[in-house]
Motif scaffolding. Sequence first.
Motif, mmCIF file in Angstrom:
data_model
loop_
_atom_site.group_PDB
_atom_site.id
_atom_site.type_symbol
_atom_site.label_atom_id
_atom_site.label_comp_id
_atom_site.label_asym_id
_atom_site.label_seq_id
_atom_site.Cartn_x
_atom_site.Cartn_y
_atom_site.Cartn_z
ATOM 1 N N ALA A 1 0.831 -1.201 0.000
ATOM 2 C CA ALA A 1 0.000 0.000 0.000
ATOM 3 C C ALA A 1 0.865 1.250 0.000
ATOM 4 O O ALA A 1 0.574 2.228 -0.704
ATOM 5 C CB ALA A 1 -0.932 -0.012 1.210
ATOM 6 N N GLY A 2 1.952 1.220 0.783
ATOM 7 C CA GLY A 2 2.843 2.367 0.821
ATOM 8 C C GLY A 2 3.480 2.643 -0.516
ATOM 9 O O GLY A 2 3.600 3.799 -0.948
ATOM 10 N N ILE B 1 -1.461 4.281 -1.496
ATOM 11 C CA ILE B 1 -2.862 4.122 -1.110
ATOM 12 C C ILE B 1 -2.925 3.569 0.303
ATOM 13 O O ILE B 1 -1.898 3.222 0.899
ATOM 14 C CB ILE B 1 -3.605 3.168 -2.074
ATOM 15 N N ARG B 2 -4.126 3.478 0.849
ATOM 16 C CA ARG B 2 -4.301 2.922 2.183
ATOM 17 C C ARG B 2 -4.488 1.405 2.104
ATOM 18 O O ARG B 2 -5.025 0.904 1.106
ATOM 19 C CB ARG B 2 -5.514 3.541 2.859
ATOM 20 N N PRO B 3 -4.110 0.679 3.120
ATOM 21 C CA PRO B 3 -4.384 -0.766 3.134
ATOM 22 C C PRO B 3 -5.857 -1.076 2.949
ATOM 23 O O PRO B 3 -6.204 -2.090 2.330
ATOM 24 C CB PRO B 3 -3.871 -1.202 4.509
ATOM 25 N N ALA C 1 -10.476 -3.357 -0.238
ATOM 26 C CA ALA C 1 -11.671 -3.127 -1.054
ATOM 27 C C ALA C 1 -11.491 -3.714 -2.450
ATOM 28 O O ALA C 1 -12.425 -4.303 -3.011
ATOM 29 C CB ALA C 1 -11.967 -1.632 -1.142
ATOM 30 N N TRP C 2 -10.277 -3.571 -3.006
ATOM 31 C CA TRP C 2 -10.026 -4.154 -4.319
ATOM 32 C C TRP C 2 -10.090 -5.676 -4.263
ATOM 33 O O TRP C 2 -10.543 -6.316 -5.213
ATOM 34 C CB TRP C 2 -8.650 -3.718 -4.818
ATOM 35 N N ARG D 1 -4.367 0.319 -9.740
ATOM 36 C CA ARG D 1 -4.032 1.672 -9.301
ATOM 37 C C ARG D 1 -3.926 2.625 -10.486
ATOM 38 O O ARG D 1 -4.445 3.755 -10.443
ATOM 39 C CB ARG D 1 -2.709 1.648 -8.533
ATOM 40 N N GLN D 2 -3.283 2.187 -11.561
ATOM 41 C CA GLN D 2 -3.136 3.059 -12.726
ATOM 42 C C GLN D 2 -4.498 3.386 -13.347
ATOM 43 O O GLN D 2 -4.759 4.525 -13.739
ATOM 44 C CB GLN D 2 -2.237 2.396 -13.764
#
Length: 250
Positions: free
Chosen positions: A141-142, A146-148, A153-154, A185-186
């Motif tokens: 995540a780092g 993004i957040r864990p 959620a993904w 993410r992209q």
Amino acid sequence: MGRNLQNGDRLRPVDLARGHGLSTQAVRNYEEAGILPAADRTPHGYRVYTALHEAALRAFLALVPGHGHRTAAAVMRAVNRGEDDEAFRLVDESHAQLLDDRRTLRAVESALRDLESAGASGPPAPPAVSGAGGTFIGPLAGKLGIRPATLRAWERAGLVRPRRDPRTGYRVYEEAATRDARLTRQLRRGGYPLEQIAPLIAQVRAAGGLEPLETALLDWRQRLSGRGRSMLTGAAELEAYLRRRGAAGA
């Protein structure tokens, strides 16, 4: 191929069918479905088609490759009801969908380029803190910024599939899961919702990774170009039919 006919020329169902490699039943079905205008009948009840029906059939068959059978049929029914604006709206919707598909393709291609660039010159991958060639949720995540909770959620959406460490029960993101997370993410950065990303991730998995997906993307791009050209052909035949209808006072 259609023939050069005048509006008063009379055609039997078999004449119209043979000109397009169809069965006479298919022609009758198209008329009953409103795709062709209603045919006149002889005193004995036989259908009589004209150049107007020939133009309608050409238009419908030309619309199908670019718009699909359902939309092509809806367009022709609207025209035959005299609802040209509704027909144009349906055509516009198909063009909008094609544009959206092109944007999706560009987003995927851009995401793949970003991933390849990151793999070639970006920072090193997260450390394999699990001891089994993967990384835990926090470091990944780092790295993604993004957040864990977002990764979880993904996962619930089926976009990322981490395994569980048998000793601790913690999520472990191995190469494939990390790849899917990066691609997600992209695409999210490009504004795509999760429900649109899911089938793309599925394509990556089915292809066995990013490199084999290049062939699929090339095929996708060619199919979109083919649809675009088919839409141009369909538009030309539809315009020809509209002109003939106007000339015939239909």
